[in-house]
Design a protein around this motif. Structure first.
Motif, PDB file in Angstrom:
ATOM      1  N   ALA A  37       3.975 -11.487   8.814  1.00 19.55           N
ATOM      2  CA  ALA A  37       2.637 -10.889   8.856  1.00 19.55           C
ATOM      3  C   ALA A  37       1.703 -11.749   8.024  1.00 19.55           C
ATOM      4  O   ALA A  37       2.090 -12.255   6.966  1.00 19.55           O
ATOM      5  N   ARG A  38       0.497 -11.904   8.492  1.00 20.69           N
ATOM      6  CA  ARG A  38      -0.572 -12.552   7.731  1.00 20.69           C
ATOM      7  C   ARG A  38      -1.458 -11.426   7.243  1.00 20.69           C
ATOM      8  O   ARG A  38      -1.920 -10.595   8.031  1.00 20.69           O
ATOM      9  N   VAL A  39      -1.699 -11.380   5.916  1.00 22.25           N
ATOM     10  CA  VAL A  39      -2.413 -10.271   5.309  1.00 22.25           C
ATOM     11  C   VAL A  39      -3.620 -10.804   4.535  1.00 22.25           C
ATOM     12  O   VAL A  39      -3.508 -11.792   3.807  1.00 22.25           O
ATOM     13  N   HIS A  40      -4.742 -10.139   4.683  1.00 24.72           N
ATOM     14  CA  HIS A  40      -5.969 -10.500   3.978  1.00 24.72           C
ATOM     15  C   HIS A  40      -6.301  -9.412   2.956  1.00 24.72           C
ATOM     16  O   HIS A  40      -6.093  -8.227   3.205  1.00 24.72           O
ATOM     17  N   GLY A  41      -6.814  -9.825   1.773  1.00 27.19           N
ATOM     18  CA  GLY A  41      -7.320  -8.854   0.801  1.00 27.19           C
ATOM     19  C   GLY A  41      -6.442  -8.604  -0.398  1.00 27.19           C
ATOM     20  O   GLY A  41      -6.763  -7.761  -1.221  1.00 27.19           O
ATOM     21  N   LEU A  42      -5.335  -9.305  -0.526  1.00 21.26           N
ATOM     22  CA  LEU A  42      -4.448  -9.105  -1.677  1.00 21.26           C
ATOM     23  C   LEU A  42      -4.597 -10.289  -2.629  1.00 21.26           C
ATOM     24  O   LEU A  42      -3.744 -11.160  -2.715  1.00 21.26           O
ATOM     25  N   GLU A  43      -5.697 -10.314  -3.370  1.00 18.83           N
ATOM     26  CA  GLU A  43      -6.003 -11.466  -4.215  1.00 18.83           C
ATOM     27  C   GLU A  43      -5.045 -11.652  -5.385  1.00 18.83           C
ATOM     28  O   GLU A  43      -4.819 -12.764  -5.826  1.00 18.83           O
ATOM     29  N   ARG A  44      -4.463 -10.586  -5.899  1.00 22.02           N
ATOM     30  CA  ARG A  44      -3.610 -10.697  -7.085  1.00 22.02           C
ATOM     31  C   ARG A  44      -2.118 -10.623  -6.776  1.00 22.02           C
ATOM     32  O   ARG A  44      -1.306 -10.514  -7.695  1.00 22.02           O
ATOM     33  N   VAL A  45      -1.740 -10.662  -5.527  1.00 24.06           N
ATOM     34  CA  VAL A  45      -0.329 -10.565  -5.166  1.00 24.06           C
ATOM     35  C   VAL A  45       0.439 -11.757  -5.753  1.00 24.06           C
ATOM     36  O   VAL A  45      -0.095 -12.852  -5.898  1.00 24.06           O
ATOM     37  N   MET A  46       1.693 -11.512  -6.129  1.00 21.33           N
ATOM     38  CA  MET A  46       2.537 -12.548  -6.723  1.00 21.33           C
ATOM     39  C   MET A  46       3.563 -13.034  -5.699  1.00 21.33           C
ATOM     40  O   MET A  46       3.989 -12.263  -4.834  1.00 21.33           O
ATOM     41  N   ALA A  47       3.967 -14.271  -5.812  1.00 23.95           N
ATOM     42  CA  ALA A  47       5.006 -14.806  -4.934  1.00 23.95           C
ATOM     43  C   ALA A  47       6.288 -14.014  -5.156  1.00 23.95           C
ATOM     44  O   ALA A  47       6.696 -13.770  -6.283  1.00 23.95           O
ATOM     45  N   GLY A  48       6.910 -13.578  -4.082  1.00 29.17           N
ATOM     46  CA  GLY A  48       8.136 -12.790  -4.174  1.00 29.17           C
ATOM     47  C   GLY A  48       7.908 -11.302  -4.350  1.00 29.17           C
ATOM     48  O   GLY A  48       8.862 -10.527  -4.438  1.00 29.17           O
ATOM     49  N   GLU A  49       6.662 -10.870  -4.384  1.00 24.07           N
ATOM     50  CA  GLU A  49       6.366  -9.444  -4.578  1.00 24.07           C
ATOM     51  C   GLU A  49       6.644  -8.657  -3.302  1.00 24.07           C
ATOM     52  O   GLU A  49       6.353  -9.093  -2.199  1.00 24.07           O
ATOM     53  N   MET A  50       7.209  -7.472  -3.483  1.00 21.95           N
ATOM     54  CA  MET A  50       7.434  -6.561  -2.361  1.00 21.95           C
ATOM     55  C   MET A  50       6.104  -5.908  -1.993  1.00 21.95           C
ATOM     56  O   MET A  50       5.363  -5.480  -2.873  1.00 21.95           O
ATOM     57  N   LEU A  51       5.818  -5.845  -0.706  1.00 21.68           N
ATOM     58  CA  LEU A  51       4.609  -5.198  -0.210  1.00 21.68           C
ATOM     59  C   LEU A  51       5.013  -4.053   0.701  1.00 21.68           C
ATOM     60  O   LEU A  51       5.999  -4.150   1.434  1.00 21.68           O
ATOM     61  N   ALA A  52       4.250  -2.970   0.660  1.00 24.10           N
ATOM     62  CA  ALA A  52       4.540  -1.786   1.468  1.00 24.10           C
ATOM     63  C   ALA A  52       3.618  -1.761   2.684  1.00 24.10           C
ATOM     64  O   ALA A  52       2.397  -1.792   2.547  1.00 24.10           O
ATOM     65  N   PHE A  53       4.219  -1.693   3.858  1.00 22.56           N
ATOM     66  CA  PHE A  53       3.506  -1.612   5.127  1.00 22.56           C
ATOM     67  C   PHE A  53       3.660  -0.202   5.684  1.00 22.56           C
ATOM     68  O   PHE A  53       4.537   0.550   5.247  1.00 22.56           O
ATOM     69  N   PRO A  54       2.870   0.162   6.673  1.00 24.64           N
ATOM     70  CA  PRO A  54       3.062   1.466   7.317  1.00 24.64           C
ATOM     71  C   PRO A  54       4.438   1.550   7.990  1.00 24.64           C
ATOM     72  O   PRO A  54       5.078   0.525   8.215  1.00 24.64           O
ATOM     73  N   HIS A  55       4.858   2.758   8.322  1.00 19.23           N
ATOM     74  CA  HIS A  55       6.104   3.031   9.046  1.00 19.23           C
ATOM     75  C   HIS A  55       7.329   2.623   8.231  1.00 19.23           C
ATOM     76  O   HIS A  55       8.330   2.173   8.793  1.00 19.23           O
ATOM     77  N   ASP A  56       7.248   2.746   6.896  1.00 25.18           N
ATOM     78  CA  ASP A  56       8.365   2.441   5.990  1.00 25.18           C
ATOM     79  C   ASP A  56       8.895   1.024   6.145  1.00 25.18           C
ATOM     80  O   ASP A  56      10.093   0.783   6.030  1.00 25.18           O
ATOM     81  N   VAL A  57       8.018   0.082   6.404  1.00 29.48           N
ATOM     82  CA  VAL A  57       8.387  -1.329   6.483  1.00 29.48           C
ATOM     83  C   VAL A  57       7.946  -1.998   5.187  1.00 29.48           C
ATOM     84  O   VAL A  57       6.869  -1.720   4.673  1.00 29.48           O
ATOM     85  N   TYR A  58       8.799  -2.851   4.668  1.00 29.57           N
ATOM     86  CA  TYR A  58       8.474  -3.616   3.472  1.00 29.57           C
ATOM     87  C   TYR A  58       8.488  -5.098   3.810  1.00 29.57           C
ATOM     88  O   TYR A  58       9.038  -5.506   4.819  1.00 29.57           O
TER      89      TYR A  58
END
Length: 146
Positions: A40-61
């Motif tokens: 996934a290509r995601v816009h708007g996460l300016e402070r995200v860290m490399a290797g960080e877990m992100l939460a998507f809809p439908h219980d997808v990480y």
């Protein structure tokens, strides 16, 4: 009409202000720009860290791997068919980690094991740092081991 005194109103307002508790939950969120082939290509996460877990809809990480100025490339962990452009993505503020044992080849979660469980960053070097599995050496130098 009831007689309202300014002192009474002032006292009530002060009590309410003193007892006022405000809880604000701030989540850093982004939006999916594109999704396909488990990425996934995601816009708007300016402070995200490399290797960080992100939460998507439908219980997808997913795991943030490719940090660019305008977008983040995320490897998705799970079924991605329901994800679409514009879906909201939230930071978890947690770097991907895996349970590890204290001896090679030992299951960290086994009942009665002598292993001590620990969470170790998936990006951390292996203990000892200088050794690699035989299979990795075989691939690196082009020789096949038995």
């Amino acid at each position: 009409m009831a007689n309202i005194k300014a002192d009474e109103i002032s006292k009530i307002l002060r009590e309410q202000i003193e007892n006022y508790e405000q809880a604000i939950a701030v989540d850093e969120v982004g939006a999916i720009i594109s999704v396909g082939d488990g990425i996934a290509r995601v816009h708007g996460l300016e402070r995200v860290m490399a290797g960080e877990m992100l939460a998507f809809p439908h219980d997808v990480y997913g795991i943030a791997l490719n940090l660019e100025e305008e977008e983040v490339g995320v490897v998705l962990l799970g079924e991605t068919t329901e994800l679409k452009e514009g879906d909201v993505v939230k930071r978890t503020n947690a770097i991907m980690s895996v349970p590890v044992g204290d001896a090679p080849g030992t299951a960290a979660g086994r009942q009665g094991s002598h292993c001590q469980q620990a969470a170790q960053s998936a990006r951390a070097p292996c203990p000892g740092g200088h050794r690699s599995p035989a299979g990795a050496r075989a691939v690196a130098d082009g020789h096949q081991s038995d």
